[in-house]
Scaffold this active site. Structure first.
Site, mmCIF file in Angstrom:
data_model
loop_
_atom_site.group_PDB
_atom_site.id
_atom_site.type_symbol
_atom_site.label_atom_id
_atom_site.label_comp_id
_atom_site.label_asym_id
_atom_site.label_seq_id
_atom_site.Cartn_x
_atom_site.Cartn_y
_atom_site.Cartn_z
ATOM 1 N N ASP A 31 69.544 -15.078 -42.447
ATOM 2 C CA ASP A 31 70.072 -13.714 -42.413
ATOM 3 C C ASP A 31 69.471 -12.913 -43.562
ATOM 4 O OD1 ASP A 31 71.989 -11.415 -42.631
ATOM 5 O OD2 ASP A 31 73.162 -12.590 -41.185
ATOM 6 N N ALA A 74 70.343 -8.637 -35.010
ATOM 7 C CA ALA A 74 69.958 -7.430 -34.266
ATOM 8 C C ALA A 74 70.624 -6.213 -34.892
ATOM 9 C CB ALA A 74 70.380 -7.532 -32.796
ATOM 10 N N TYR A 140 69.319 0.721 -27.558
ATOM 11 C CA TYR A 140 69.969 -0.538 -27.960
ATOM 12 C C TYR A 140 70.132 -1.453 -26.749
ATOM 13 C CZ TYR A 140 73.762 -3.810 -28.806
ATOM 14 O OH TYR A 140 74.526 -4.945 -28.855
ATOM 15 N N PHE A 168 81.627 -8.178 -24.428
ATOM 16 C CA PHE A 168 82.329 -6.908 -24.330
ATOM 17 C C PHE A 168 82.782 -6.554 -25.759
ATOM 18 C CE2 PHE A 168 81.327 -7.825 -20.150
ATOM 19 C CZ PHE A 168 81.537 -6.702 -19.375
ATOM 20 N N ASN A 169 83.979 -6.137 -26.015
ATOM 21 C CA ASN A 169 84.330 -5.637 -27.354
ATOM 22 C C ASN A 169 84.850 -6.764 -28.244
ATOM 23 O OD1 ASN A 169 84.075 -3.224 -25.701
ATOM 24 N ND2 ASN A 169 84.972 -2.132 -27.435
ATOM 25 N N LEU A 189 86.761 0.352 -32.809
ATOM 26 C CA LEU A 189 88.066 1.006 -32.749
ATOM 27 C C LEU A 189 89.136 0.271 -33.543
ATOM 28 C CD1 LEU A 189 89.971 3.191 -31.629
ATOM 29 C CD2 LEU A 189 90.282 1.735 -29.611
ATOM 30 N N PHE A 207 88.110 10.039 -28.681
ATOM 31 C CA PHE A 207 87.029 10.810 -28.078
ATOM 32 C C PHE A 207 87.222 10.862 -26.557
ATOM 33 C CE2 PHE A 207 85.216 9.249 -32.061
ATOM 34 C CZ PHE A 207 84.770 10.441 -32.611
ATOM 35 N N GLY A 282 77.816 9.443 -22.770
ATOM 36 C CA GLY A 282 77.463 8.064 -22.466
ATOM 37 C C GLY A 282 78.600 7.068 -22.528
#
Length: 328
Positions: A31, A74, A140, A168-169, A189, A207, A282
């Protein structure tokens, strides 16, 4: 196995390293610490280096007799990728190709790739399955999509097996509070909401409040970081030469922004101030994983299937480390 984990000092990488070590694997973390944290991994595992330093990378893999690679390293800020695509294609694609080529030349047979649901773009159906057409809408997502294709071509031509996991998140923290989420800048979030609870932010911005969802706010699938780590280990164990697999990793249920805020208030006992703002370009109304394939083929089962349990681990981490790893 002797495993190289690139980007292993980052959020998801460090939780995966923790699991790999607990299961008896020998781990080398590679890293550059541009986003990772030295204190997120045992110091004896860490080698500070950059993917663009090909000779150093090659030396580390040879000296440590690496048998498998898990590739997290990344850049991952969607907005930045739009304004500076060169940075993302250089690091996420070209530097990743350098890594993959070294893996091929050294005959390392197993490769697990940290991909993303951003490769799907705006999905046509929900939940999203692996059969959904991939149409990334930002550099990305496109950089990850292109590397997925590169992996498939390598596996078809060389004795290399791989698995790409489309997250996913990612959310939550280690239950023992030893490691957690610490980004600069922070864009996720859940930590942003918890920063409001800690008094570090005056409010959380929502948003878009006019989406075609139950309460008008975006819906996302939140997957605990330890469940993600487990998916990497299962994928690594099942890889076969000349074969490639793609899996979505999510709990298969979505929560809206307002639901996240409500549950955060319950977990923290704090009122979360809200400021409503226009939609961001988006942002799809809903992103929920169809994860039947990874459950069926790898036997993966998430332990954290409720948002409250995920938020509790995150709150324990942020409450004990309000400055993240800067508190250590």
């Amino acid at each position: 196995m002797r495993i190289l984990v690139t980007g292993g000092a980052g959020y998801i990488g460090s939780h995966t390293v923790k699991l790999l070590l607990a299961r008896g694997h020998a781990v080398t973390v590679y890293d550059n610490l541009s986003f990772g944290h030295r204190d997120a991994v045992p110091k004896e595992t860490l080698v500070v280096g950059d993917l663009k330093d090909i000779d150093h990378l090659d030396q580390i893999m040879v000296v440590n007799q690496i048998e498998a690679v898990i590739h997290f390293a990344a850049f991952a800020y969607v907005g930045e990728s739009v304004t500076n695509p060169a940075k993302y294609y250089q690091n996420n694609l070209l530097n990743s190709m350098n890594l993959l080529e070294r893996v091929r030349r050294l005959g390392i047979p197993r490769f697990v790739f940290s991909s993303t649901c951003a490769t799907y773009g705006v999905p046509t159906a929900m939940p999203i399955t692996e059969d959904e057409k991939q149409s990334p809408i930002n550099p990305y997502g496109n950089s990850k999509f292109c590397f997925e294709k590169m992996l498939a071509d390598y596996a078809a031509a060389y004795p290399l097996g791989f698995t790409a996991l489309r997250y996913f998140n990612a959310s939550g923290a280690a239950p023992d509070g030893s490691i957690g989420e610490d980004h600069t800048p922070e864009t996720h979030l859940i930590p942003l909401v918890l920063q409001v609870a800690l008094g570090q932010r005056p409010h959380i911005e929502i948003f878009g409040t006019d989406y075609p969802t139950s309460d008008g706010t975006c819906i996302r699938d939140y997957i605990h970081v330890d469940d993600l780590a487990e998916a990497h280990l299962l994928a690594l164990e099942k890889i076969q030469p000349n074969q490639g697999n793609f899996y979505n990793v999510g709990i298969g249920r979505g929560y809206s922004v307002r639901e996240v805020i409500q549950v955060a208030e319950e977990v923290t006992g704090k009122k979360i101030a809200v400021k409503e703002a226009p939609r961001r370009a988006g942002d799809p109304p809903s992103l929920v994983a169809g994860s039947d394939k990874i459950r069926r083929e790898l036997g993966w089962q998430p332990k954290y299937t409720q948002l409250r349990a995920i938020l509790e681990t995150a709150w324990n981490w942020h409450k004990a480390h309000p400055k993240g790893y800067g508190d250590k």
